[in-house]
Design an enzyme around this catalytic site. Structure first.
Site, PDB file in Angstrom:
ATOM      1  N   VAL A   1       5.414  -0.917   2.462  1.00  0.00           N
ATOM      2  CA  VAL A   1       4.418  -1.014   3.529  1.00  0.00           C
ATOM      3  C   VAL A   1       3.249  -1.855   3.029  1.00  0.00           C
ATOM      4  O   VAL A   1       2.744  -1.637   1.927  1.00  0.00           O
ATOM      5  CB  VAL A   1       3.905   0.381   3.957  1.00  0.00           C
TER       6      VAL A   1
ATOM      7  N   ASP B   1      12.236  14.735   9.293  1.00  0.00           N
ATOM      8  CA  ASP B   1      11.639  14.550   7.963  1.00  0.00           C
ATOM      9  C   ASP B   1      10.132  14.810   8.000  1.00  0.00           C
ATOM     10  O   ASP B   1       9.337  14.005   7.524  1.00  0.00           O
ATOM     11  CB  ASP B   1      11.932  13.145   7.422  1.00  0.00           C
TER      12      ASP B   1
ATOM     13  N   VAL C   1       0.821  -1.219   0.000  1.00  0.00           N
ATOM     14  CA  VAL C   1       0.000   0.000   0.000  1.00  0.00           C
ATOM     15  C   VAL C   1       0.855   1.269   0.000  1.00  0.00           C
ATOM     16  O   VAL C   1       0.344   2.368  -0.156  1.00  0.00           O
ATOM     17  CB  VAL C   1      -0.976   0.041   1.195  1.00  0.00           C
TER      18      VAL C   1
ATOM     19  N   HIS D   1       5.310   2.762  -0.476  1.00  0.00           N
ATOM     20  CA  HIS D   1       6.735   2.445  -0.607  1.00  0.00           C
ATOM     21  C   HIS D   1       7.533   3.741  -0.584  1.00  0.00           C
ATOM     22  O   HIS D   1       7.004   4.829  -0.775  1.00  0.00           O
ATOM     23  CB  HIS D   1       7.018   1.671  -1.906  1.00  0.00           C
TER      24      HIS D   1
ATOM     25  N   PHE E   1      12.948   3.693   2.068  1.00  0.00           N
ATOM     26  CA  PHE E   1      13.157   2.754   3.177  1.00  0.00           C
ATOM     27  C   PHE E   1      12.787   1.327   2.816  1.00  0.00           C
ATOM     28  O   PHE E   1      13.327   0.381   3.358  1.00  0.00           O
ATOM     29  CB  PHE E   1      12.300   3.189   4.374  1.00  0.00           C
TER      30      PHE E   1
END
Length: 370
Positions: free
Chosen positions: A53, A164, A45, A47, A50
């Site tokens: 997800v 961030d 769902v 990305h 990192f």
């Protein structure tokens, strides 16, 4: 720590079982003891740099969760897990469990099982941009209060800088207007004696001291980023859309004007002798033509060059800009109550204040009658 293979055989209905560890173990559970949970395999769902997800449901509790899968790069220190295990706040995404697994190339992945939220603030804003309608000013105000509430906890209780802040890292529920801060992959506990990398934070939201290459910056970089988020919600587009690091500074100077010598000294003394073209600031009331004076004044207090002059998170929460949310007034009061907006743990969120400061802050934070 148990590292599992990620090619565990799926059951016929695509349910996988994993041994996981509690992020915040109950008193009766040894933190080193894994527990077994199972969940259906699902599609990605989200990305980013990192990793990916997934959204799924834990079978044992029927709880909807997001699983963030992160490659453990041996070259870089991953602080995300340790920081998230420290945190517990209504406006910070909750880490429930975690586990490690190894793939067929012998790479190790950390999996973070997180509280689920329907969408990011970036997606919410895109919805309004596509509809060509502005986001309600009240909705913006609720989101910003919750963001500053999370930062007050993060900065003063946990002594963590997120580094961030951007709309993609703020998760929201458009039905309730709840907001939670996520993605602590860049977060760090800042220490005055320890230098930090300046190339941090996504470009449009980077505080000017970062662009000036400061390595001794403070939690105040998160406040600047938050001001940029608020400006974007009001304008429907980024306020400072730089195409490169230096162009980012140009975009800021075009609106705020050339920083003074004192402001440059506060950001990075190494640039004191540098000659900058002298640009006069544009009044923020001309940038935010549709906004009232209170909104413009609040943004001016947040978007200051000098980190010491910039409002901190608690000053933001106490600003008259948010007084509307604190009125004992029908619908607004109900939203405030449902979001637990004015519920503060005084020992945790306000514990850094002296008795006199606490008394003054409470007068500004707690509900007012019309």
């Amino acid at each position: 720590m148990n590292i599992q293979s990620n090619n565990s055989p799926n059951l016929s209905n695509n349910i996988v079982s994993k041994q996981v560890y509690y992020a915040h173990p109950p008193p009766t559970i040894d933190p080193n003891d894994p527990v077994q949970i199972s969940f259906p395999t699902t599609e990605v769902v989200g990305h980013g740099s990192f990793g990916v997800v997934f959204a799924t449901v834990i079978q044992e509790t029927n709880e909807k969760v997001a699983i963030k899968k992160v490659l453990q790069d041996k070259r870089f220190k991953n602080r995300e897990l340790e920081i998230m295990k420290m945190l517990s706040h209504i406006n910070i995404i909750d880490l429930k469990y975690f586990f490690y697994e190894r793939d067929s190339q012998d790479e190790i992945y950390l999996n973070l099982i997180l509280e689920y939220m329907p969408q990011s603030l970036y997606q919410r804003l895109r919805h309004f941009v596509h509809q060509r309608t502005p986001m309600s000013r009240l909705e913006i105000k609720y989101y910003m209060f919750q963001l500053f509430k999370s930062l007050n906890y993060l900065h003063h209780f946990a002594n963590v800088c997120h580094r961030d802040i951007k709309p993609q890292n703020l998760l929201v529920d458009p039905e309730t207007w709840s907001l939670k801060l996520c993605d602590f992959g860049s977060a760090k506990q800042l220490k005055p004696t320890e230098p930090n990398v300046s190339y941090i934070c996504s470009r449009y939201y980077r505080a000017p001291e970062l662009i000036f290459g400061a390595t001794n910056y403070t939690n105040q970089i998160d406040i600047w980023s938050s001001g940029c988020v608020m400006a974007e919600l009001l304008l429907g587009q980024p306020m400072f859309p730089g195409e490169s690091g230096i162009d980012q500074l140009v975009e800021i100077i075009k609106i705020l004007g050339t920083p003074s010598k004192q402001e440059i000294c506060s950001m990075n003394p190494n640039y004191m002798e540098h000659k900058f073209p002298q640009i006069k600031p544009i009044p923020l009331s001309r940038v935010f033509k549709k906004e009232d004076d209170q909104t413009v004044e609040f943004l001016a207090d947040v978007l200051k060059y000098d980190p010491l002059e910039r409002f901190n998170a608690l000053q933001c929460l106490c600003s008259p800009y948010f007084d509307e949310l604190k009125l004992d007034d029908g619908k607004i009061n109900q939203i405030t109550t449902d979001l637990k907006l004015l519920e503060f743990d005084e020992n945790v969120e306000l514990g850094h204040l002296s008795p006199d400061e606490l008394s003054s802050v409470k007068k500004k934070l707690y509900p007012k009658s019309k």
